[in-house]
Design a protein around this motif. Sequence first.
Motif, PDB file in Angstrom:
ATOM      1  N   SER A   1       0.837  -1.208   0.000  1.00 34.92           N
ATOM      2  CA  SER A   1       0.000   0.000   0.000  1.00 34.92           C
ATOM      3  C   SER A   1       0.866   1.250   0.000  1.00 34.92           C
ATOM      4  O   SER A   1       0.525   2.248  -0.646  1.00 34.92           O
TER       5      SER A   1
ATOM      6  N   ASP B   1      -5.973  -1.066  -4.727  1.00 36.65           N
ATOM      7  CA  ASP B   1      -5.356  -1.670  -3.537  1.00 36.65           C
ATOM      8  C   ASP B   1      -6.304  -2.720  -2.958  1.00 36.65           C
ATOM      9  O   ASP B   1      -7.277  -2.387  -2.293  1.00 36.65           O
ATOM     10  N   GLU B   2      -6.031  -3.972  -3.227  1.00 35.68           N
ATOM     11  CA  GLU B   2      -6.882  -5.093  -2.803  1.00 35.68           C
ATOM     12  C   GLU B   2      -8.349  -4.831  -3.122  1.00 35.68           C
ATOM     13  O   GLU B   2      -9.207  -4.868  -2.239  1.00 35.68           O
TER      14      GLU B   2
END
Length: 221
Positions: free
Chosen positions: A46, A167-168
Amino acid sequence: MTISCKDLAKVYEGGKEGWPALRGVTFDIKPGEFVAVTGPSGCGKSTLLNILGLLDEPSGGSYRLRGRDTGAMSDAERSLARRDGIGFVFQSFHLLNRLTAAENVGLPLLYAGVEREPMRERAHGLLGRVGLQGKERKTPLELSGGERQRVAIARALANSPEIILADEPTGNLDSASSREILDILFGLNAEGITVVMVTHDRELAARAGRNLRMRDGRLEA
Ligand SMILES: Nc1ncnc2c1ncn2[C@@H]1O[C@H](COP(=O)(O)OP(=O)(O)OP(=O)(O)O)[C@@H](O)[C@H]1O
Ligand SMILES: [Mg+2]
Protein backbone atom coordinates in the motif's frame (compact mmCIF):
# COMPACT_ATOMS: atom_id res chain seq x y z
CA MET A 1 7.36 4.51 -19.79
CA THR A 2 4.21 5.19 -17.76
CA ILE A 3 5.83 4.58 -14.39
CA SER A 4 9.53 4.53 -13.62
CA CYS A 5 10.78 4.08 -10.05
CA LYS A 6 14.40 4.06 -9.01
CA ASP A 7 15.64 3.15 -5.53
CA LEU A 8 12.35 4.21 -4.05
CA ALA A 9 12.51 4.42 -0.26
CA LYS A 10 9.96 5.31 2.38
CA VAL A 11 10.61 5.71 6.07
CA TYR A 12 7.60 6.38 8.28
CA GLU A 13 8.15 8.41 11.39
CA GLY A 14 8.06 6.58 14.69
CA GLY A 15 10.52 5.15 17.18
CA LYS A 16 14.10 6.32 17.22
CA GLU A 17 15.00 5.75 13.60
CA GLY A 18 11.60 5.56 12.00
CA TRP A 19 10.06 2.61 10.23
CA PRO A 20 11.48 1.71 6.80
CA ALA A 21 8.52 0.54 4.71
CA LEU A 22 10.29 0.69 1.33
CA ARG A 23 14.02 -0.05 1.14
CA GLY A 24 15.03 0.66 -2.43
CA VAL A 25 12.51 -0.39 -5.03
CA THR A 26 13.34 -0.14 -8.75
CA PHE A 27 10.99 -1.03 -11.60
CA ASP A 28 9.29 0.32 -14.72
CA ILE A 29 5.74 -0.14 -15.92
CA LYS A 30 4.97 0.28 -19.60
CA PRO A 31 1.75 1.75 -20.96
CA GLY A 32 -0.99 -0.86 -21.11
CA GLU A 33 0.55 -3.35 -18.68
CA PHE A 34 -1.50 -5.18 -16.04
CA VAL A 35 0.71 -5.58 -12.99
CA ALA A 36 -0.18 -7.42 -9.79
CA VAL A 37 1.70 -6.43 -6.62
CA THR A 38 1.84 -9.25 -4.10
CA GLY A 39 3.59 -10.07 -0.84
CA PRO A 40 2.96 -10.67 2.86
CA SER A 41 1.07 -8.20 5.04
CA GLY A 42 3.25 -5.24 6.00
CA CYS A 43 5.75 -5.66 3.16
CA GLY A 44 4.98 -2.20 1.73
CA LYS A 45 2.40 -2.78 -1.01
CA SER A 46 0.00 0.00 0.00
CA THR A 47 2.91 2.31 0.72
CA LEU A 48 4.14 1.76 -2.82
CA LEU A 49 0.70 2.24 -4.36
CA ASN A 50 0.12 5.47 -2.43
CA ILE A 51 3.39 6.84 -3.74
CA LEU A 52 2.53 5.78 -7.31
CA GLY A 53 -0.79 7.57 -6.87
CA LEU A 54 0.85 10.75 -5.60
CA LEU A 55 -1.03 10.39 -2.31
CA ASP A 56 2.29 10.15 -0.49
CA GLU A 57 5.87 11.14 -1.21
CA PRO A 58 8.92 8.87 -1.04
CA SER A 59 11.71 9.60 1.44
CA GLY A 60 14.32 8.70 -1.17
CA GLY A 61 14.80 7.64 -4.75
CA SER A 62 12.92 8.91 -7.76
CA TYR A 63 9.51 8.39 -9.28
CA ARG A 64 8.87 9.45 -12.87
CA LEU A 65 5.26 9.47 -14.03
CA ARG A 66 4.80 9.68 -17.81
CA GLY A 67 8.32 10.99 -18.10
CA ARG A 68 7.96 13.68 -15.46
CA ASP A 69 9.97 13.69 -12.26
CA THR A 70 7.28 13.79 -9.59
CA GLY A 71 9.81 14.98 -7.01
CA ALA A 72 10.06 18.28 -8.87
CA MET A 73 6.29 18.85 -8.99
CA SER A 74 4.52 21.44 -6.85
CA ASP A 75 1.54 20.38 -4.75
CA ALA A 76 -0.79 21.86 -7.36
CA GLU A 77 0.93 19.95 -10.16
CA ARG A 78 0.71 16.74 -8.16
CA SER A 79 -3.02 17.26 -7.57
CA LEU A 80 -3.62 17.87 -11.26
CA ALA A 81 -1.53 14.88 -12.32
CA ARG A 82 -3.49 12.76 -9.86
CA ARG A 83 -6.89 14.10 -10.89
CA ASP A 84 -6.37 13.78 -14.63
CA GLY A 85 -4.13 10.74 -14.92
CA ILE A 86 -4.89 8.30 -12.13
CA GLY A 87 -7.98 6.47 -10.91
CA PHE A 88 -8.03 4.85 -7.47
CA VAL A 89 -9.91 1.81 -6.25
CA PHE A 90 -9.65 0.85 -2.57
CA GLN A 91 -10.47 -2.31 -0.66
CA SER A 92 -13.17 -0.57 1.39
CA PHE A 93 -14.65 1.32 -1.58
CA HIS A 94 -14.36 4.84 -0.04
CA LEU A 95 -17.77 5.91 -1.32
CA LEU A 96 -19.91 8.61 0.27
CA ASN A 97 -22.97 6.88 1.70
CA ARG A 98 -25.14 10.00 1.63
CA LEU A 99 -24.75 10.37 -2.13
CA THR A 100 -26.32 8.21 -4.85
CA ALA A 101 -24.18 5.98 -7.04
CA ALA A 102 -24.38 8.55 -9.86
CA GLU A 103 -23.41 11.39 -7.52
CA ASN A 104 -20.42 9.43 -6.25
CA VAL A 105 -19.26 8.82 -9.80
CA GLY A 106 -19.87 12.46 -10.72
CA LEU A 107 -17.86 13.87 -7.84
CA PRO A 108 -14.46 13.92 -9.62
CA LEU A 109 -16.16 15.66 -12.55
CA LEU A 110 -17.65 18.25 -10.22
CA TYR A 111 -14.14 18.99 -8.94
CA ALA A 112 -12.95 19.23 -12.53
CA GLY A 113 -15.58 21.89 -13.21
CA VAL A 114 -17.96 19.85 -15.40
CA GLU A 115 -21.53 21.22 -15.60
CA ARG A 116 -24.39 19.41 -13.91
CA GLU A 117 -26.12 17.85 -16.93
CA PRO A 118 -23.03 16.54 -18.77
CA MET A 119 -21.80 15.30 -15.40
CA ARG A 120 -25.02 13.34 -14.87
CA GLU A 121 -24.87 11.88 -18.37
CA ARG A 122 -21.27 10.82 -18.01
CA ALA A 123 -21.90 9.28 -14.58
CA HIS A 124 -24.82 7.27 -15.97
CA GLY A 125 -22.71 6.16 -18.91
CA LEU A 126 -19.89 5.02 -16.64
CA LEU A 127 -22.29 3.14 -14.38
CA GLY A 128 -23.65 1.40 -17.47
CA ARG A 129 -20.13 0.45 -18.42
CA VAL A 130 -19.68 -1.44 -15.14
CA GLY A 131 -23.08 -3.10 -15.42
CA LEU A 132 -25.03 -0.88 -13.03
CA GLN A 133 -27.61 0.66 -15.33
CA GLY A 134 -30.84 1.18 -13.38
CA LYS A 135 -29.00 1.53 -10.06
CA GLU A 136 -27.90 5.14 -10.57
CA ARG A 137 -30.10 6.50 -7.77
CA LYS A 138 -29.27 3.90 -5.13
CA THR A 139 -26.95 4.86 -2.31
CA PRO A 140 -23.96 2.64 -1.45
CA LEU A 141 -25.85 1.22 1.54
CA GLU A 142 -28.50 -0.08 -0.86
CA LEU A 143 -25.91 -1.91 -2.97
CA SER A 144 -23.98 -5.16 -2.53
CA GLY A 145 -20.23 -5.13 -1.93
CA GLY A 146 -19.51 -6.07 -5.53
CA GLU A 147 -21.85 -3.33 -6.75
CA ARG A 148 -20.20 -0.78 -4.47
CA GLN A 149 -16.83 -1.67 -5.89
CA ARG A 150 -18.21 -1.27 -9.39
CA VAL A 151 -19.41 2.23 -8.44
CA ALA A 152 -15.88 2.93 -7.17
CA ILE A 153 -14.42 1.74 -10.48
CA ALA A 154 -16.85 3.94 -12.42
CA ARG A 155 -15.76 6.87 -10.24
CA ALA A 156 -12.12 6.03 -10.89
CA LEU A 157 -12.88 6.24 -14.62
CA ALA A 158 -14.60 9.62 -14.44
CA ASN A 159 -11.63 11.65 -15.62
CA SER A 160 -10.49 9.09 -18.21
CA PRO A 161 -7.28 8.11 -16.42
CA GLU A 162 -4.39 6.40 -18.15
CA ILE A 163 -3.65 4.44 -15.00
CA ILE A 164 -5.84 2.64 -12.47
CA LEU A 165 -4.33 1.83 -9.10
CA ALA A 166 -6.29 -0.73 -7.11
CA ASP A 167 -5.36 -1.67 -3.54
CA GLU A 168 -6.88 -5.09 -2.80
CA PRO A 169 -10.03 -4.22 -4.76
CA THR A 170 -11.48 -7.67 -4.11
CA GLY A 171 -10.34 -7.95 -0.49
CA ASN A 172 -13.85 -7.49 0.90
CA LEU A 173 -15.70 -9.49 -1.74
CA ASP A 174 -16.83 -13.08 -2.21
CA SER A 175 -15.22 -15.07 -5.00
CA ALA A 176 -18.02 -14.49 -7.55
CA SER A 177 -17.93 -10.70 -7.05
CA SER A 178 -14.14 -10.78 -7.08
CA ARG A 179 -14.17 -12.40 -10.46
CA GLU A 180 -16.60 -9.79 -11.79
CA ILE A 181 -14.41 -6.94 -10.53
CA LEU A 182 -11.35 -8.54 -12.03
CA ASP A 183 -13.14 -9.05 -15.35
CA ILE A 184 -13.97 -5.32 -15.38
CA LEU A 185 -10.36 -4.39 -14.62
CA PHE A 186 -9.13 -6.71 -17.37
CA GLY A 187 -11.66 -5.21 -19.76
CA LEU A 188 -10.38 -1.72 -18.99
CA ASN A 189 -6.83 -2.94 -19.46
CA ALA A 190 -7.80 -4.39 -22.84
CA GLU A 191 -8.97 -0.89 -23.78
CA GLY A 192 -5.49 0.39 -23.01
CA ILE A 193 -5.63 1.50 -19.38
CA THR A 194 -2.57 0.56 -17.34
CA VAL A 195 -3.61 -1.31 -14.19
CA VAL A 196 -1.56 -1.81 -11.04
CA MET A 197 -3.37 -4.02 -8.54
CA VAL A 198 -2.34 -5.07 -5.06
CA THR A 199 -3.75 -8.46 -4.16
CA HIS A 200 -3.30 -11.24 -1.64
CA ASP A 201 -5.04 -13.65 -3.97
CA ARG A 202 -2.53 -15.78 -5.87
CA GLU A 203 -5.13 -16.91 -8.36
CA LEU A 204 -5.99 -13.31 -9.25
CA ALA A 205 -2.32 -12.38 -9.39
CA ALA A 206 -1.69 -15.25 -11.78
CA ARG A 207 -4.12 -13.70 -14.26
CA ALA A 208 -2.09 -10.49 -14.42
CA GLY A 209 0.47 -10.08 -17.16
CA ARG A 210 3.17 -9.45 -14.66
CA ASN A 211 3.75 -9.83 -10.92
CA LEU A 212 5.84 -7.64 -8.65
CA ARG A 213 6.54 -9.71 -5.53
CA MET A 214 7.50 -7.73 -2.45
CA ARG A 215 9.06 -8.73 0.84
CA ASP A 216 10.24 -6.47 3.66
CA GLY A 217 10.11 -3.32 1.58
CA ARG A 218 11.98 -4.80 -1.36
CA LEU A 219 11.12 -6.46 -4.64
CA GLU A 220 11.90 -10.14 -4.90
CA ALA A 221 13.81 -11.16 -7.98
N1 LIG B 1 1.21 5.83 8.25
C1 LIG B 1 2.11 4.96 8.73
N2 LIG B 1 2.89 5.29 9.78
C2 LIG B 1 3.82 4.42 10.25
N3 LIG B 1 4.04 3.20 9.73
C3 LIG B 1 3.29 2.82 8.69
C4 LIG B 1 2.29 3.68 8.13
N4 LIG B 1 1.69 3.01 7.11
C5 LIG B 1 2.31 1.82 7.04
N5 LIG B 1 3.26 1.70 7.97
C6 LIG B 1 4.15 0.53 8.17
O1 LIG B 1 4.86 0.30 6.98
C7 LIG B 1 4.89 -1.07 6.65
C8 LIG B 1 4.28 -1.29 5.28
O2 LIG B 1 2.90 -1.01 5.36
P1 LIG B 1 1.91 -1.19 4.13
O3 LIG B 1 0.58 -0.67 4.54
O4 LIG B 1 2.52 -0.60 2.93
O5 LIG B 1 1.88 -2.77 3.99
P2 LIG B 1 1.01 -3.71 3.03
O6 LIG B 1 1.96 -4.56 2.28
O7 LIG B 1 0.05 -2.89 2.25
O8 LIG B 1 0.23 -4.63 4.06
P3 LIG B 1 -1.24 -5.27 3.99
O9 LIG B 1 -1.15 -6.44 3.06
O10 LIG B 1 -1.52 -5.70 5.38
O11 LIG B 1 -2.19 -4.21 3.50
C9 LIG B 1 4.16 -1.78 7.76
O12 LIG B 1 5.10 -2.33 8.64
C10 LIG B 1 3.35 -0.72 8.43
O13 LIG B 1 3.23 -0.96 9.80
MG1 LIG C 1 -2.03 -2.72 2.24
